[in-house]
Write a protein that holds these residues in place. Sequence first.
Motif, PDB file in Angstrom:
ATOM      1  N   THR A 309       0.785  -1.253   0.027  1.00 18.08           N
ATOM      2  CA  THR A 309       0.051  -0.038   0.030  1.00 18.08           C
ATOM      3  C   THR A 309       0.942   1.064   0.110  1.00 18.08           C
ATOM      4  O   THR A 309       0.150   2.332  -0.343  1.00 18.08           O
ATOM      5  CB  THR A 309      -0.758  -0.191   1.150  1.00 18.08           C
ATOM      6  OG1 THR A 309      -0.191  -0.283   2.519  1.00 18.08           O
ATOM      7  CG2 THR A 309      -1.953  -1.200   1.242  1.00 18.08           C
ATOM      8  N   SER A 310       2.096   1.202   0.207  1.00 13.54           N
ATOM      9  CA  SER A 310       3.030   2.300   0.343  1.00 13.54           C
ATOM     10  C   SER A 310       2.948   3.151  -1.102  1.00 13.54           C
ATOM     11  O   SER A 310       3.311   4.182  -1.041  1.00 13.54           O
ATOM     12  CB  SER A 310       4.310   1.976   0.980  1.00 13.54           C
ATOM     13  OG  SER A 310       5.040   1.201   0.020  1.00 13.54           O
ATOM     14  N   ARG A 311       2.887   2.510  -1.982  1.00 14.69           N
ATOM     15  CA  ARG A 311       2.941   2.924  -3.406  1.00 14.69           C
ATOM     16  C   ARG A 311       1.979   4.079  -3.619  1.00 14.69           C
ATOM     17  O   ARG A 311       2.174   4.864  -4.491  1.00 14.69           O
ATOM     18  CB  ARG A 311       2.884   1.775  -4.524  1.00 14.69           C
ATOM     19  CG  ARG A 311       3.875   0.658  -4.301  1.00 14.69           C
ATOM     20  CD  ARG A 311       3.577  -0.578  -5.454  1.00 14.69           C
ATOM     21  NE  ARG A 311       4.380  -1.529  -5.385  1.00 14.69           N
ATOM     22  CZ  ARG A 311       4.249  -2.755  -6.037  1.00 14.69           C
ATOM     23  NH1 ARG A 311       3.086  -2.879  -6.707  1.00 14.69           N
ATOM     24  NH2 ARG A 311       5.070  -3.740  -5.780  1.00 14.69           N
ATOM     25  N   SER A 312       0.856   4.178  -2.759  1.00 15.02           N
ATOM     26  CA  SER A 312      -0.066   5.194  -2.775  1.00 15.02           C
ATOM     27  C   SER A 312      -0.123   6.418  -2.032  1.00 15.02           C
ATOM     28  O   SER A 312      -0.535   7.024  -2.304  1.00 15.02           O
ATOM     29  CB  SER A 312      -1.500   4.456  -2.839  1.00 15.02           C
ATOM     30  OG  SER A 312      -1.697   4.173  -1.477  1.00 15.02           O
ATOM     31  N   TRP A 313       0.773   6.263  -1.168  1.00 13.53           N
ATOM     32  CA  TRP A 313       1.053   7.388  -0.331  1.00 13.53           C
ATOM     33  C   TRP A 313       2.455   7.814   0.259  1.00 13.53           C
ATOM     34  O   TRP A 313       2.599   8.933   0.658  1.00 13.53           O
ATOM     35  CB  TRP A 313       0.202   7.052   1.079  1.00 13.53           C
ATOM     36  CG  TRP A 313       0.817   5.943   1.979  1.00 13.53           C
ATOM     37  CD1 TRP A 313       0.462   4.841   1.807  1.00 13.53           C
ATOM     38  CD2 TRP A 313       1.697   5.923   2.955  1.00 13.53           C
ATOM     39  NE1 TRP A 313       0.911   3.875   2.686  1.00 13.53           N
ATOM     40  CE2 TRP A 313       1.858   4.843   3.467  1.00 13.53           C
ATOM     41  CE3 TRP A 313       2.361   7.091   3.625  1.00 13.53           C
ATOM     42  CZ2 TRP A 313       2.681   4.365   4.557  1.00 13.53           C
ATOM     43  CZ3 TRP A 313       3.085   6.660   4.688  1.00 13.53           C
ATOM     44  CH2 TRP A 313       3.181   5.282   5.097  1.00 13.53           C
ATOM     45  N   VAL A 314       3.335   6.965  -0.154  1.00 10.80           N
ATOM     46  CA  VAL A 314       4.874   7.321  -0.085  1.00 10.80           C
ATOM     47  C   VAL A 314       5.358   7.906  -1.313  1.00 10.80           C
ATOM     48  O   VAL A 314       5.258   7.646  -2.464  1.00 10.80           O
ATOM     49  CB  VAL A 314       5.618   6.222   0.460  1.00 10.80           C
ATOM     50  CG1 VAL A 314       7.315   6.370   0.439  1.00 10.80           C
ATOM     51  CG2 VAL A 314       5.064   5.450   1.564  1.00 10.80           C
ATOM     52  N   PHE A 315       6.080   9.060  -1.046  1.00 10.43           N
ATOM     53  CA  PHE A 315       6.543   9.913  -2.243  1.00 10.43           C
ATOM     54  C   PHE A 315       8.153   9.914  -2.184  1.00 10.43           C
ATOM     55  O   PHE A 315       8.545  10.236  -1.154  1.00 10.43           O
ATOM     56  CB  PHE A 315       6.130  11.147  -2.139  1.00 10.43           C
ATOM     57  CG  PHE A 315       6.650  12.250  -3.275  1.00 10.43           C
ATOM     58  CD1 PHE A 315       6.174  12.216  -4.642  1.00 10.43           C
ATOM     59  CD2 PHE A 315       7.751  13.202  -2.731  1.00 10.43           C
ATOM     60  CE1 PHE A 315       6.840  13.131  -5.500  1.00 10.43           C
ATOM     61  CE2 PHE A 315       8.186  14.061  -3.678  1.00 10.43           C
ATOM     62  CZ  PHE A 315       8.024  13.840  -4.806  1.00 10.43           C
ATOM     63  N   TYR A 316       8.526   9.684  -3.368  1.00 14.77           N
ATOM     64  CA  TYR A 316      10.074   9.667  -3.267  1.00 14.77           C
ATOM     65  C   TYR A 316      10.398  10.740  -4.108  1.00 14.77           C
ATOM     66  O   TYR A 316      10.001  11.094  -5.324  1.00 14.77           O
ATOM     67  CB  TYR A 316      10.640   8.167  -3.781  1.00 14.77           C
ATOM     68  CG  TYR A 316      10.429   7.021  -2.851  1.00 14.77           C
ATOM     69  CD1 TYR A 316      11.211   6.952  -1.419  1.00 14.77           C
ATOM     70  CD2 TYR A 316       9.316   6.359  -2.988  1.00 14.77           C
ATOM     71  CE1 TYR A 316      11.376   5.981  -0.694  1.00 14.77           C
ATOM     72  CE2 TYR A 316       9.263   5.140  -1.975  1.00 14.77           C
ATOM     73  CZ  TYR A 316      10.058   5.026  -0.953  1.00 14.77           C
ATOM     74  OH  TYR A 316       9.862   3.969   0.028  1.00 14.77           O
ATOM     75  N   ALA A 317      11.570  11.555  -3.966  1.00 15.17           N
ATOM     76  CA  ALA A 317      11.690  12.743  -4.880  1.00 15.17           C
ATOM     77  C   ALA A 317      12.155  12.418  -5.965  1.00 15.17           C
ATOM     78  O   ALA A 317      12.047  13.208  -6.972  1.00 15.17           O
ATOM     79  CB  ALA A 317      12.783  13.598  -3.897  1.00 15.17           C
ATOM     80  N   ASP A 318      12.876  11.250  -6.427  1.00 18.63           N
ATOM     81  CA  ASP A 318      13.497  10.833  -7.491  1.00 18.63           C
ATOM     82  C   ASP A 318      12.233   9.900  -8.430  1.00 18.63           C
ATOM     83  O   ASP A 318      13.035   9.334  -9.297  1.00 18.63           O
ATOM     84  CB  ASP A 318      14.854  10.127  -7.493  1.00 18.63           C
ATOM     85  CG  ASP A 318      14.744   8.907  -6.919  1.00 18.63           C
ATOM     86  OD1 ASP A 318      13.658   8.729  -5.978  1.00 18.63           O
ATOM     87  OD2 ASP A 318      15.685   7.984  -6.673  1.00 18.63           O
ATOM     88  N   GLU A 319      11.326   9.952  -7.925  1.00 23.13           N
ATOM     89  CA  GLU A 319      10.387   8.978  -8.669  1.00 23.13           C
ATOM     90  C   GLU A 319      10.231   9.372 -10.038  1.00 23.13           C
ATOM     91  O   GLU A 319       9.700   8.476 -11.005  1.00 23.13           O
ATOM     92  CB  GLU A 319       9.184   8.440  -7.784  1.00 23.13           C
ATOM     93  CG  GLU A 319       8.370   9.843  -7.837  1.00 23.13           C
ATOM     94  CD  GLU A 319       6.899   9.709  -6.947  1.00 23.13           C
ATOM     95  OE1 GLU A 319       6.196  10.527  -6.798  1.00 23.13           O
ATOM     96  OE2 GLU A 319       6.993   8.372  -6.405  1.00 23.13           O
TER      97      GLU A 319
END
Length: 322
Positions: A309-319
């Motif tokens: 579920t982290s894919r929907s709320w965790v933001f990575y600066a280099d994504e």
Amino acid sequence: MSTVSTRAPARADRTTDRRPAAERGRRIRERQWPAYVFLSPWMIGAVVLTLVPMAVSLYLSFTDYNMFDPPRWVGLRNYGDMLTQDPRYWRSVGTTLLYVVVAVPLKLALALGVAMLLKNLARGRAFYRSAFYAPSLLGASMSIALVWRALFNDGGSVSGVLDTFGIHTGSWVGNPHLAVYAVVLLSVWQFGAPMVIFLAGLQQVPPDLYEAAALDGAGRWRQFVSITVPMLSPVVFFNLVLEIINSFQVFTPAFAISGGDGGPADSTLFYTLHLYERGFTASHMGYAAAMAWLLLIVIGVITLILFRTSRSWVFYADEETR
């Protein structure tokens, strides 16, 4: 003649290419063996102290073993009895889930709030960071848990302070409705470790983002929701996973505050405390091993769900560059 002259150098080139490659491989292996020598204590310890005991405990979970007689194979009976014949097992599950649901959010919220205050502190940051981190080093000890029990017991400092404000709670330790919250507060008091991680994450947020948001008229709350939380989401995720895993394994505070029996009325009967009772008090080590493996599976499933579920709320600066 022309054919021979063109092919012979090719065979010679292949032969000369193999020799440097073999030589390089030999030199690499010579350089690697010191690393394996230095890693060998850890690898031996991992095998002897972790992998072998795990394999033994997995085998014991399918046996009837009391630590005195040889283990007797019973198959899945321990797991069946655990889920259908042991009412205290489900009370321990409920107590542990209540503790995780209440303690983890409070601990992370307090850690983040203090980290934000320390980030903006001009002087004394190192002192306050060390002071707030100290409970994380001391809180897991039995001595601190016993002091905590005295604070929340009848006539302790907590009930005395609350009495001055007209709040008469009496002994938290002896109250079935409040005893678990004494353990929760002890966990929340140990917010230093996630606070330090939050503080490190806050220092990585570019100040330009806050300046641009302020120019656009965004207030403090809007900046926190739109900038701080998304930029700090990987750190939140990291702390959340660690705290959930640690909370499911809480033992020392529950043992000290309840006196080792999960009282009063099983209100502090945490999962690991019930596991300890069945394994070391009742000498049902096979049953305790089955409880431990079921706990491992549950923690693994919850961790997997968090990662999915982290894919929907965790933001990575280099994504954006991936």
